[in-house]
Design a protein around this motif. Structure first.
Motif, PDB file in Angstrom:
ATOM      1  N   VAL A  37       0.846  -1.197   0.000  1.00  0.00           N
ATOM      2  CA  VAL A  37       0.000   0.000   0.000  1.00  0.00           C
ATOM      3  C   VAL A  37       0.878   1.242   0.000  1.00  0.00           C
ATOM      4  CG1 VAL A  37      -1.808   1.282   1.200  1.00  0.00           C
ATOM      5  CG2 VAL A  37      -1.742  -1.234   1.349  1.00  0.00           C
ATOM      6  N   TRP A  38       0.645   2.098  -0.979  1.00  0.00           N
ATOM      7  CA  TRP A  38       1.211   3.450  -0.950  1.00  0.00           C
ATOM      8  C   TRP A  38       0.226   4.347  -0.214  1.00  0.00           C
ATOM      9  CZ3 TRP A  38       6.057   4.102  -2.644  1.00  0.00           C
ATOM     10  CH2 TRP A  38       6.573   3.221  -3.606  1.00  0.00           C
ATOM     11  N   MET A  39       0.705   5.145   0.708  1.00  0.00           N
ATOM     12  CA  MET A  39      -0.145   6.118   1.390  1.00  0.00           C
ATOM     13  C   MET A  39       0.368   7.508   1.058  1.00  0.00           C
ATOM     14  SD  MET A  39      -1.110   4.324   4.998  1.00  0.00           S
ATOM     15  CE  MET A  39      -2.410   5.535   5.188  1.00  0.00           C
ATOM     16  N   VAL A  40      -0.487   8.314   0.462  1.00  0.00           N
ATOM     17  CA  VAL A  40      -0.070   9.605  -0.085  1.00  0.00           C
ATOM     18  C   VAL A  40      -0.574  10.737   0.791  1.00  0.00           C
ATOM     19  CG1 VAL A  40      -0.082  11.095  -2.110  1.00  0.00           C
ATOM     20  CG2 VAL A  40      -0.154   8.605  -2.399  1.00  0.00           C
ATOM     21  N   PHE A  41       0.371  11.483   1.369  1.00  0.00           N
ATOM     22  CA  PHE A  41       0.040  12.661   2.170  1.00  0.00           C
ATOM     23  C   PHE A  41       0.967  13.793   1.750  1.00  0.00           C
ATOM     24  CE2 PHE A  41      -1.565   9.314   5.042  1.00  0.00           C
ATOM     25  CZ  PHE A  41      -2.819   9.817   5.317  1.00  0.00           C
ATOM     26  N   MET A  42       0.578  14.498   0.704  1.00  0.00           N
ATOM     27  CA  MET A  42       1.359  15.608   0.172  1.00  0.00           C
ATOM     28  C   MET A  42       0.502  16.860   0.147  1.00  0.00           C
ATOM     29  SD  MET A  42       4.350  14.335  -0.847  1.00  0.00           S
ATOM     30  CE  MET A  42       4.904  15.692  -1.889  1.00  0.00           C
ATOM     31  N   LYS A  43       1.145  17.998  -0.024  1.00  0.00           N
ATOM     32  CA  LYS A  43       0.411  19.204  -0.368  1.00  0.00           C
ATOM     33  C   LYS A  43      -0.013  19.103  -1.833  1.00  0.00           C
ATOM     34  CE  LYS A  43       0.828  21.249   3.598  1.00  0.00           C
ATOM     35  NZ  LYS A  43      -0.348  21.462   4.469  1.00  0.00           N
ATOM     36  N   GLN A  44      -1.209  19.613  -2.130  1.00  0.00           N
ATOM     37  CA  GLN A  44      -1.723  19.489  -3.489  1.00  0.00           C
ATOM     38  C   GLN A  44      -0.755  20.034  -4.533  1.00  0.00           C
ATOM     39  OE1 GLN A  44      -4.441  18.110  -4.726  1.00  0.00           O
ATOM     40  NE2 GLN A  44      -5.761  17.732  -2.965  1.00  0.00           N
ATOM     41  N   MET A  45      -0.082  21.137  -4.205  1.00  0.00           N
ATOM     42  CA  MET A  45       0.786  21.781  -5.180  1.00  0.00           C
ATOM     43  C   MET A  45       2.037  20.960  -5.486  1.00  0.00           C
ATOM     44  SD  MET A  45      -0.789  23.776  -2.805  1.00  0.00           S
ATOM     45  CE  MET A  45       0.408  24.395  -1.633  1.00  0.00           C
ATOM     46  N   GLN A  46       2.400  20.038  -4.599  1.00  0.00           N
ATOM     47  CA  GLN A  46       3.643  19.269  -4.747  1.00  0.00           C
ATOM     48  C   GLN A  46       3.414  17.873  -5.320  1.00  0.00           C
ATOM     49  OE1 GLN A  46       4.740  19.249  -0.634  1.00  0.00           O
ATOM     50  NE2 GLN A  46       5.546  21.336  -0.641  1.00  0.00           N
ATOM     51  N   LEU A  47       2.157  17.435  -5.377  1.00  0.00           N
ATOM     52  CA  LEU A  47       1.878  16.034  -5.663  1.00  0.00           C
ATOM     53  C   LEU A  47       2.283  15.614  -7.060  1.00  0.00           C
ATOM     54  CD1 LEU A  47       0.707  13.327  -4.816  1.00  0.00           C
ATOM     55  CD2 LEU A  47      -1.547  14.153  -5.550  1.00  0.00           C
ATOM     56  N   GLU A  48       1.981  16.392  -8.069  1.00  0.00           N
ATOM     57  CA  GLU A  48       2.236  15.992  -9.454  1.00  0.00           C
ATOM     58  C   GLU A  48       3.704  15.661  -9.668  1.00  0.00           C
ATOM     59  OE1 GLU A  48       1.121  17.383 -14.006  1.00  0.00           O
ATOM     60  OE2 GLU A  48       0.903  18.809 -12.350  1.00  0.00           O
ATOM     61  N   GLU A  49       4.591  16.519  -9.186  1.00  0.00           N
ATOM     62  CA  GLU A  49       6.019  16.289  -9.352  1.00  0.00           C
ATOM     63  C   GLU A  49       6.474  15.072  -8.565  1.00  0.00           C
ATOM     64  OE1 GLU A  49       9.883  16.589 -10.588  1.00  0.00           O
ATOM     65  OE2 GLU A  49       8.094  17.592 -11.380  1.00  0.00           O
ATOM     66  N   MET A  50       5.935  14.879  -7.357  1.00  0.00           N
ATOM     67  CA  MET A  50       6.311  13.724  -6.545  1.00  0.00           C
ATOM     68  C   MET A  50       5.901  12.415  -7.223  1.00  0.00           C
ATOM     69  SD  MET A  50       7.689  12.361  -3.890  1.00  0.00           S
ATOM     70  CE  MET A  50       7.736  13.003  -2.216  1.00  0.00           C
ATOM     71  N   LEU A  51       4.695  12.365  -7.774  1.00  0.00           N
ATOM     72  CA  LEU A  51       4.249  11.147  -8.446  1.00  0.00           C
ATOM     73  C   LEU A  51       5.126  10.830  -9.662  1.00  0.00           C
ATOM     74  CD1 LEU A  51       0.371  11.576  -8.276  1.00  0.00           C
ATOM     75  CD2 LEU A  51       1.767   9.958  -6.971  1.00  0.00           C
TER      76      LEU A  51
END
Length: 322
Positions: free
Chosen positions: A74-88
């Motif tokens: 399981v991946w659990m994603v807790f990022m700020k919305q503005m940072q998520l695209e680059e992190m993914l």
């Protein structure tokens, strides 16, 4: 199950540490904030407090996306919305067909991004009514008594699966008090609407949740924002998981009883000089309304109000330096 947190911030640490401590699950972390990574590696873990007390070190393993070689269930994603695209994008080489992803991020916009890498039947969304503060790199504070708060979760397909049952069982052991629903949009929108009141108003006026709810007009303000949001959601065809009155009550209980000393995450971003997520919270509600011929005037006003507060905070910081 094995979990990997994408985002070692306040909520990533809270879910990860409690899953590790209460269920015995293997938990690892991916982050891109170098001071955070450096602090955890130097200390051998993350410092954890509860309500500013009992600070202790919890050993954890943390990696950048490029360093990580793990294969979680399981991946659990807790990022700020503005940072998520680059992190993914940076994590994309790690994603495999057998894995699922769970996210209880603030605002709306993350599921569309996650769906670019995972099919709908591998995505689980939710809400988390728990308060957590990241004091600094490698240092987190869980607000509220152990077991305080609650969460809801739902499969994107709205079908209850064995994986979801296993997730819920681990969340229960970890003290998150989960409720499984079969209404994806209604479940996730409930948290957006909750945050559109407490997060936003506390940020604009730089006050704690308990200070907000102690104002005689607080529930009237909450009711006005909730009515606008529910009107917009209903016009969009979304069925909410609880009544308007229950949503007001949830805000009152959280502000008055569960987390009265808490500064919401949007306030934490403001005072740290980071962009807030207001465009993904009140802004999302306002856009949803406009798309369905309904104007959420109060939400639109608050979006501008928070952006003005961001500007004002920067001006005050500049004045203090001169």
């Amino acid at each position: 199950m094995k979990y990997t947190m994408i985002g070692a911030g306040a909520m990533g640490y809270r879910y990860g540490v409690l899953l590790q401590e209460k269920t015995g699950a293997q938990v690892e972390y991916i982050d891109t904030w170098q001071p955070n990574i450096d602090a955890v590696r130097a200390n051998g873990g993350v410092y954890v407090s509860r309500d500013h007390a009992d600070r202790h070190l919890v050993p954890i393993d943390i990696y950048t996306p490029e360093e990580y070689e793990g294969d979680p269930d399981v991946w659990m994603v807790f990022m700020k919305q503005m940072q998520l695209e680059e992190m993914l994008k940076r994590c994309a080489h790690l994603f495999k067909d057998h894995q699922v992803v769970f996210s209880a991020m603030n605002g709306w916009g993350h599921f569309e991004k996650i769906n670019q890498y995972f099919p709908e039947d591998h995505i689980y969304g939710g809400t988390a009514l728990v308060a957590t503060v990241l004091n600094g790199p490698g240092d987190v504070d869980f607000m509220g008594k152990a077991g305080a708060g609650s969460m809801e979760m739902c499969a994107m397909t709205e079908e209850i699966t064995d994986v979801e049952k296993a997730l819920a069982a681990d969340f229960e052991k970890a003290g998150f008090n989960p409720t499984v629903t079969q209404n994806f949009h209604g479940t996730c929108l409930a948290k957006i609407i909750f945050n559109s009141v407490a997060n936003t108003i506390c940020t604009m006026y730089q006050i704690r949740m308990g200070q907000f709810i102690s104002y005689p007009g607080a529930l009237k303000m909450a009711g006005q924002l909730i009515d606008e949001a529910y009107d917009a959601c209903e016009r969009a065809g979304y069925q909410m998981t609880r009544s308007r009155q229950a949503e007001v009550k949830a805000i009152e209980i959280s502000s008055r009883e569960t987390n009265p000393l808490h500064y919401p995450s949007m306030y934490q971003d403001l005072t740290a000089g980071r962009p807030t997520e207001v465009d993904y919270i009140n802004g999302y509600i306002a856009r949803l309304g406009r798309e369905h011929d309904y104007v959420c005037r109060t939400h639109e006003f608050l979006v501008e109000g928070v952006h003005l507060a961001e500007l004002a905070f920067k001006i005050h910081q500049e004045d203090a330096r001169h």
